[in-house]
Design a protein around this motif. Structure first.
Motif, mmCIF file in Angstrom:
data_model
loop_
_atom_site.group_PDB
_atom_site.id
_atom_site.type_symbol
_atom_site.label_atom_id
_atom_site.label_comp_id
_atom_site.label_asym_id
_atom_site.label_seq_id
_atom_site.Cartn_x
_atom_site.Cartn_y
_atom_site.Cartn_z
ATOM 1 N N VAL A 51 -13.999 -9.220 27.323
ATOM 2 C CA VAL A 51 -13.591 -10.399 26.546
ATOM 3 C C VAL A 51 -14.827 -11.133 26.019
ATOM 4 C CG1 VAL A 51 -12.456 -12.647 26.672
ATOM 5 C CG2 VAL A 51 -11.433 -10.670 27.820
ATOM 6 N N ALA A 52 -15.851 -11.246 26.872
ATOM 7 C CA ALA A 52 -17.081 -11.923 26.448
ATOM 8 C C ALA A 52 -17.745 -11.181 25.290
ATOM 9 C CB ALA A 52 -18.040 -12.039 27.626
ATOM 10 N N LEU A 53 -17.725 -9.853 25.337
ATOM 11 C CA LEU A 53 -18.313 -9.071 24.248
ATOM 12 C C LEU A 53 -17.557 -9.284 22.946
ATOM 13 C CD1 LEU A 53 -19.153 -5.637 25.944
ATOM 14 C CD2 LEU A 53 -20.762 -7.358 25.121
ATOM 15 N N ILE A 54 -16.231 -9.349 23.037
ATOM 16 C CA ILE A 54 -15.415 -9.569 21.837
ATOM 17 C C ILE A 54 -15.741 -10.916 21.206
ATOM 18 C CG2 ILE A 54 -13.055 -9.905 21.013
ATOM 19 C CD1 ILE A 54 -12.169 -7.887 23.172
ATOM 20 N N GLN A 55 -16.002 -11.908 22.072
ATOM 21 C CA GLN A 55 -16.276 -13.261 21.585
ATOM 22 C C GLN A 55 -17.758 -13.516 21.301
ATOM 23 O OE1 GLN A 55 -14.641 -15.591 24.805
ATOM 24 N NE2 GLN A 55 -12.540 -15.444 24.030
ATOM 25 N N ALA A 56 -18.616 -12.538 21.572
ATOM 26 C CA ALA A 56 -20.065 -12.754 21.479
ATOM 27 C C ALA A 56 -20.539 -12.982 20.054
ATOM 28 C CB ALA A 56 -20.806 -11.560 22.076
ATOM 29 N N ALA A 57 -19.869 -12.384 19.075
ATOM 30 C CA ALA A 57 -20.229 -12.560 17.658
ATOM 31 C C ALA A 57 -21.703 -12.259 17.403
ATOM 32 C CB ALA A 57 -19.896 -13.989 17.204
ATOM 33 N N GLY A 58 -22.189 -11.196 18.037
ATOM 34 C CA GLY A 58 -23.565 -10.781 17.803
ATOM 35 C C GLY A 58 -24.608 -11.514 18.608
ATOM 36 N N ASP A 59 -24.210 -12.406 19.500
ATOM 37 C CA ASP A 59 -25.151 -13.138 20.353
ATOM 38 C C ASP A 59 -25.742 -12.164 21.376
ATOM 39 O OD1 ASP A 59 -26.453 -14.677 22.262
ATOM 40 O OD2 ASP A 59 -24.989 -16.294 22.200
ATOM 41 N N THR A 60 -27.021 -11.828 21.205
ATOM 42 C CA THR A 60 -27.630 -10.804 22.050
ATOM 43 C C THR A 60 -27.709 -11.231 23.516
ATOM 44 O OG1 THR A 60 -29.838 -11.645 21.464
ATOM 45 C CG2 THR A 60 -28.988 -9.788 20.182
#
Length: 210
Positions: A51-60
């Motif tokens: 879920v965090a990856l889906i919401q990361a929006a490219g935030d490395t």
């Protein structure tokens, strides 16, 4: 990797899973009895970072933090499934070597970004996974109890305590606290070795043949 909500919540449940798995290695809890909790925690630590990856929006930073949680999640799932199916542990052992390598890399990344405490903690977590590699893949004898105590104590002091402190917002990450973490980890390693080498009551009742 440190300070992320997903990682902090995961630390608490990882602490419980490590404590229980330490008790399994010490012969206090059966592997099948521990399997449901391993599967629950492992599932949580796969779903949450996804879920965090889906919401990361490219935030490395968010992506890197989520990727580290997967290492714990897949380990717990692997442990739980092995216990339920009766599968041998060689695959988990070799996976643990992969995780050991990742832990060293995460430690270096933490240090380079100024995360002194987590740089130290990742090294000790990597050492724990390396013990699993030795036990399961290489079939090293005589380290089960040492590994059990190390798993249990690391679960309490390097996973549970930081998790609570992070959630409470009182976990300063400085060179001083990093040095304290290093000292605590080395003490836990020594205590685990001593406890792991200590003879159990049943050892005295059944001495080895001369």
């Amino acid at each position: 990797m440190s300070g992320e909500p997903v990682s902090n919540v995961g630390l608490l449940y990882s602490a419980a899973a490590l404590i229980i798995n330490g008790l399994v290695l010490l012969g206090v809890v059966s592997g099948r009895a521990a399997a449901p909790f391993n599967l629950l925690v492992g599932s949580m630590q796969v779903i949450f970072p996804t879920v965090a990856l889906i919401q990361a929006a490219g935030d490395t930073d968010a992506i890197l933090s989520a990727s580290s949680v997967y290492l714990f999640g897949f380990t717990y799932l692997y442990v739980g499934l092995n216990a339920l199916t009766g599968a041998s542990g060689e695959g988990l052992g070799w996976f643990s070597l992969f995780v050991t390598t990742c832990a060293v890399v995460f430690s270096l990344l933490e240090f380079l970004s100024g995360g002194f405490v987590y740089a130290v903690l990742w090294l000790f977590w990597g050492a724990l996974w390396f013990l699993f590699f030795l036990m399961l893949a290489i079939q090293t004898k005589g380290i089960d109890r040492f590994s059990g105590w190390f798993t249990l104590l690391l679960g309490i002091f390097t996973v549970g305590v930081p998790g609570f402190l992070e959630l409470a917002g009182g976990f300063p990450d400085t060179p001083l606290t990093g040095s304290i973490a290093l000292g605590v980890g080395l003490i836990l390693l020594l205590v685990s070795w001593v406890l792991g080498r200590a003879k159990r009551p049943d050892d005295a009742a059944h001495p080895a043949a001369a």
